[in-house]
Design an enzyme around this catalytic site. Structure first.
Site, PDB file in Angstrom:
ATOM      1  N   HIS A 137       0.658  -1.228   0.140  1.00  0.00           N
ATOM      2  CA  HIS A 137      -0.322   0.126   0.395  1.00  0.00           C
ATOM      3  C   HIS A 137       0.872   1.013   0.081  1.00  0.00           C
ATOM      4  O   HIS A 137       2.224   1.243   0.083  1.00  0.00           O
ATOM      5  CB  HIS A 137      -1.308   0.279   1.144  1.00  0.00           C
ATOM      6  CG  HIS A 137      -1.901  -0.963   0.937  1.00  0.00           C
ATOM      7  ND1 HIS A 137      -2.550  -2.201   1.583  1.00  0.00           N
ATOM      8  CD2 HIS A 137      -3.204  -0.532   0.872  1.00  0.00           C
ATOM      9  CE1 HIS A 137      -2.975  -2.878   1.839  1.00  0.00           C
ATOM     10  NE2 HIS A 137      -3.713  -1.763   0.275  1.00  0.00           N
ATOM     11  N   LYS A 141      -1.290   5.059   4.553  1.00  0.00           N
ATOM     12  CA  LYS A 141      -1.751   3.830   5.268  1.00  0.00           C
ATOM     13  C   LYS A 141      -1.176   3.629   6.851  1.00  0.00           C
ATOM     14  O   LYS A 141      -0.295   3.065   7.447  1.00  0.00           O
ATOM     15  CB  LYS A 141      -1.426   2.705   4.652  1.00  0.00           C
ATOM     16  CG  LYS A 141      -2.494   1.846   5.603  1.00  0.00           C
ATOM     17  CD  LYS A 141      -3.193   0.585   3.746  1.00  0.00           C
ATOM     18  CE  LYS A 141      -4.203   0.180   4.347  1.00  0.00           C
ATOM     19  NZ  LYS A 141      -5.558  -0.002   5.092  1.00  0.00           N
TER      20      LYS A 141
END
Length: 245
Positions: A137, A141
């Protein structure tokens, strides 16, 4: 079918994506709450039918309490609040409310869940086949591993008795009964989840790669439309099973 009116809690990347897609599809967005304008009272939800929460884990209990007290349905796409899940289930039943939650609202991820569950069940009878997973990600995040990775691990552990627990450890040999779950953070990657199945003579990879956040927003809007006239506590997979028969 009349579209429900939405109140959005959380106005980061996902909140903005949901607002944009909702307006394009004809949903009325009656209120948007963010860090600069937090949700503080049930009166602020008066004009909404469904509250859609893509905020942060620590805000979920507060948002859920106000939504239930206001008699509004709730869709939760925030991750990291799992410790509160059973309490929210109890509160939902007590208030006669309706909640749909998911770690990932992309339809393709729901397909990945199904395929991984079937694969884990299949290799349960084949001791030479190992399984592990990795997710990637963007660097912003908050949680790692992702909620989607944790859900994948949960499904694998449920179907594969020889894996007793999941671990994110990166040092030293890994015991055979441990499912390894790893994560990388960097750049602006929206989300990639890969489940690896490896044997001495071959390997299989099951991959979901998000190309835009619209897939998550579309699933959340589908959940909002479905729960608007229902009571109960549901995972998004329950919604899809009901819709697909």
């Amino acid at each position: 079918m009349e579209l429900p009116r939405l109140a959005l809690v959380g106005y980061g990347r996902m909140g903005r994506e949901i607002e944009s897609l909702a307006r394009r599809r004809g949903f009325a967005v009656t209120a948007i709450f963010s860090r600069s304008r937090p949700l503080t009272s049930v009166q602020e939800l008066t004009e909404a039918d469904v509250v859609v929460d893509f905020s942060v884990a620590e805000a979920v209990p507060h948002t859920a309490q106000l939504a239930l007290q206001a008699g509004k349905r709730l869709v939760i796409g925030t991750t990291g609040w799992e410790a509160y899940r059973e309490e929210l289930r109890r509160q939902t039943d007590a208030w006669g409310g309706g909640v749909v939650y998911a770690s990932n609202f992309a339809i393709g991820v729901q397909l990945l869940y199904h395929l991984v569950q079937q694969a884990a069940r299949f290799i349960a009878r084949m001791p030479d086949y190992d399984i592990f997973l990795h997710e990637i990600h963007h660097r912003h995040k908050r949680d790692a591993p992702s909620g989607t990775a944790r859900k994948l691990a949960e499904l694998i552990l449920r179907e594969l008795p020889r894996k007793r627990t999941a671990s994110t450890a990166t040092e030293g040999p890994l015991p055979e009964d441990v499912l390894h779950v790893s994560a990388s953070r960097g750049g602006e990657v929206i989300g990639t989840h890969t489940v690896y199945i490896d044997a001495p003579g071959e390997s299989v990879e099951l991959i979901h790669r998000a190309k835009s956040r619209e897939s998550f927003a579309a699933g959340a809007l589908l959940a909002a439309q479905w729960i608007a006239s229902r009571q109960g506590f549901y995972e998004f997979s329950d919604v899809l099973r009901a819709l697909l028969g």
